[in-house]
Design a protein around this motif. Structure first.
Motif, short mmCIF file in Angstrom:
data_model
loop_
_atom_site.label_atom_id
_atom_site.label_comp_id
_atom_site.label_asym_id
_atom_site.label_seq_id
_atom_site.Cartn_x
_atom_site.Cartn_y
_atom_site.Cartn_z
N LEU A 59 0.84 -1.21 0.00
CA LEU A 59 0.00 0.00 0.00
C LEU A 59 0.87 1.26 0.00
O LEU A 59 0.60 2.22 -0.73
N LEU A 60 1.90 1.25 0.84
CA LEU A 60 2.78 2.43 0.94
C LEU A 60 3.53 2.67 -0.36
O LEU A 60 3.65 3.82 -0.82
N LEU A 61 4.00 1.58 -0.98
CA LEU A 61 4.80 1.74 -2.21
C LEU A 61 3.96 2.21 -3.39
O LEU A 61 4.45 2.94 -4.24
N ARG A 62 2.69 1.81 -3.45
CA ARG A 62 1.89 2.24 -4.61
C ARG A 62 1.09 3.52 -4.30
O ARG A 62 0.37 4.01 -5.16
N ALA A 63 1.27 4.05 -3.08
CA ALA A 63 0.56 5.28 -2.71
C ALA A 63 1.11 6.48 -3.47
O ALA A 63 2.29 6.51 -3.83
N GLU A 64 0.23 7.46 -3.70
CA GLU A 64 0.71 8.69 -4.34
C GLU A 64 1.23 9.67 -3.30
O GLU A 64 2.21 10.36 -3.50
N ARG A 65 0.54 9.72 -2.15
CA ARG A 65 0.94 10.63 -1.08
C ARG A 65 0.89 9.95 0.28
O ARG A 65 -0.02 10.18 1.07
N PRO A 66 1.86 9.07 0.54
CA PRO A 66 1.85 8.39 1.84
C PRO A 66 2.38 9.29 2.97
O PRO A 66 3.30 10.08 2.74
N VAL A 67 1.76 9.19 4.12
CA VAL A 67 2.19 9.99 5.28
C VAL A 67 2.31 9.07 6.50
O VAL A 67 1.47 8.19 6.71
N ILE A 68 3.36 9.29 7.29
CA ILE A 68 3.50 8.57 8.56
C ILE A 68 3.17 9.56 9.67
O ILE A 68 3.79 10.61 9.80
N SER A 69 2.15 9.22 10.46
CA SER A 69 1.71 10.07 11.56
C SER A 69 2.53 9.71 12.80
O SER A 69 2.68 8.53 13.12
N VAL A 70 3.04 10.72 13.49
CA VAL A 70 3.93 10.44 14.62
C VAL A 70 3.42 11.13 15.89
O VAL A 70 3.17 12.32 15.89
N ASN A 71 3.27 10.34 16.95
CA ASN A 71 2.93 10.93 18.26
C ASN A 71 4.12 10.73 19.21
O ASN A 71 5.19 10.28 18.79
N GLY A 72 3.92 11.07 20.48
CA GLY A 72 5.03 11.02 21.43
C GLY A 72 5.61 9.62 21.58
O GLY A 72 6.84 9.43 21.49
N ASN A 73 4.74 8.62 21.79
CA ASN A 73 5.22 7.25 21.98
C ASN A 73 5.96 6.74 20.75
O ASN A 73 7.03 6.12 20.87
N ALA A 74 5.39 6.99 19.58
CA ALA A 74 6.02 6.50 18.34
C ALA A 74 7.39 7.15 18.15
O ALA A 74 8.36 6.47 17.79
N ALA A 75 7.47 8.46 18.41
CA ALA A 75 8.74 9.17 18.24
C ALA A 75 9.79 8.63 19.21
O ALA A 75 10.95 8.45 18.84
N ALA A 76 9.37 8.37 20.45
CA ALA A 76 10.33 7.92 21.47
C ALA A 76 10.78 6.48 21.21
O ALA A 76 11.94 6.14 21.42
N LEU A 77 9.85 5.63 20.78
CA LEU A 77 10.17 4.20 20.65
C LEU A 77 10.74 3.83 19.29
O LEU A 77 11.50 2.87 19.18
N ALA A 78 10.33 4.55 18.25
CA ALA A 78 10.70 4.11 16.90
C ALA A 78 11.07 5.28 16.00
O ALA A 78 10.97 5.17 14.78
N GLY A 79 11.52 6.40 16.59
CA GLY A 79 11.81 7.60 15.80
C GLY A 79 12.76 7.35 14.64
O GLY A 79 12.47 7.70 13.50
N GLU A 80 13.89 6.73 14.94
CA GLU A 80 14.91 6.51 13.91
C GLU A 80 14.38 5.55 12.83
O GLU A 80 14.60 5.75 11.64
N ASP A 81 13.66 4.52 13.28
CA ASP A 81 13.11 3.54 12.33
C ASP A 81 12.07 4.20 11.43
O ASP A 81 11.93 3.86 10.25
N ILE A 82 11.31 5.14 11.98
CA ILE A 82 10.28 5.84 11.19
C ILE A 82 10.95 6.70 10.11
O ILE A 82 10.49 6.75 8.97
N VAL A 83 12.06 7.35 10.47
CA VAL A 83 12.79 8.16 9.48
C VAL A 83 13.27 7.26 8.34
O VAL A 83 13.13 7.60 7.16
N ARG A 84 13.78 6.09 8.69
CA ARG A 84 14.27 5.14 7.68
C ARG A 84 13.13 4.66 6.78
O ARG A 84 13.25 4.59 5.57
N LEU A 85 11.99 4.35 7.41
CA LEU A 85 10.82 3.89 6.64
C LEU A 85 10.34 4.99 5.69
O LEU A 85 10.05 4.73 4.51
N ALA A 86 10.28 6.23 6.20
CA ALA A 86 9.81 7.35 5.38
C ALA A 86 10.69 7.51 4.15
O ALA A 86 10.21 7.73 3.04
N PHE A 87 12.00 7.35 4.36
CA PHE A 87 12.94 7.46 3.25
C PHE A 87 12.70 6.33 2.25
O PHE A 87 12.65 6.54 1.04
N THR A 88 12.52 5.11 2.76
CA THR A 88 12.37 3.92 1.89
C THR A 88 11.12 4.00 1.02
O THR A 88 11.14 3.62 -0.14
#
Ligand code: PTJ
Length: 247
Positions: A59-88
């Motif tokens: 779904l993410l790869l064929r999306a035209e405008r994919p967005v990753i929503s980030v809250n406090g828990n997500a940023a603290a637990l998986a911030g770096e991984d989210i940046v990597r995913l967003a790039f990929t």
């Protein structure tokens, strides 16, 4: 890494993040609920989560405008991984908070940028669009981000917002350890897994899927049924618990 050690490390990271204001005290409670579900899942990625991850990557790869929503828990637990995913998957990152304050929006955006994010949407007046069905300020989104996204990844989201985003016609991918939560129930693709395992797995799946022909990527979406897969997730939890009954 042993699950107990990882759990202690994760708790420490969250406690520190709460002290800095990145995570709200309620985030610690939410994590406790998550840990309880992780325990009955067996603190591993269950097969149903793997299936959902493949559909989510497609779904993410064929999306035209994919967005990753980030809250406090997500940023603290998986911030770096989210940046990597967003790039990929070429996705934007948007701050989206349940307990919204301008200070936390800025703090989380700064945190994500320190981890390598080029741009973080949804901060301050940038979140000028309102999505229907929920009361302000949780209804606010960035018109250049979630506002016009076709696919939104929501790690640890509340049910009302997940429902409101689906109602706006967006495809929602949730990451939530609780298969019974309203978020898991209303999402288009529900990954029942810990965000610390789910985001790296999603990045890896996306990286490999990029090499596949479009028709094969499409197959991962068309053959996926979220209701069936959620039922499988619950079945896999029951099966795991039945294993304990034999001990
Ligand atoms: O940073 P904010 O202000 O946006 O607030 C974030 C929280 C998490 C406090 C807020 O979104 C909230 O209250 O969420 P809920 O409604 O408690 O939902 C959190 C869901 O995430 C629950 O269903 C938990 O089971 C699940 N969860 C908790 N920890 C994890 C998790 N799912 C995946 N991985 C985790 N580590």
């Amino acid at each position: 890494m042993h699950p107990r050690f990882l759990s202690l490390k994760t708790r420490d990271a969250l406690v520190k993040a709460e002290a800095s204001g990145l995570v709200v005290p309620q985030g610690l409670i939410a994590h406790g609920r998550g840990e309880a579900f992780d325990y009955v899942i067996g603190e591993r990625t269950i097969p149903a989560a793997y299936t959902a991850t493949m559909a989510a990557a497609a779904l993410l790869l064929r999306a035209e405008r994919p967005v990753i929503s980030v809250n406090g828990n997500a940023a603290a637990l998986a911030g770096e991984d989210i940046v990597r995913l967003a790039f990929t998957v070429s996705a934007s990152i948007e701050v989206n908070l349940f307990h919204r304050t301008i200070e936390r929006e800025r703090l989380i955006a700064r945190h994500m940028k320190k981890l390598g994010a080029k741009e973080v949407l949804g901060v301050g007046s940038a979140a000028s669009k309102t999505i229907g069905g929920i009361s302000s300020p949780r209804a606010k989104v960035d018109p250049d981000g979630i506002g016009k996204a076709d696919v939104v990844l929501i790690p640890l989201e509340d049910g009302d917002r997940a429902q409101a985003l689906e109602d706006e016609g967006k495809k929602i991918i949730s990451i939530d350890l609780n298969p019974l939560s309203r978020t898991s129930q209303v999402a288009s693709v529900s990954i029942v897994d810990n965000v610390v395992r789910a985001v790296p797995a999603l990045t890896e799946a996306s990286r490999k899927m990029k090499e596949l022909p479009q028709s094969q990527v499409e197959q991962y979406v068309s053959s996926f049924n979220n209701k069936t897969n959620l039922a499988n997730a619950i079945g896999e939890i029951v099966q795991y618990l039945q294993g304990w009954m034999k001990n």
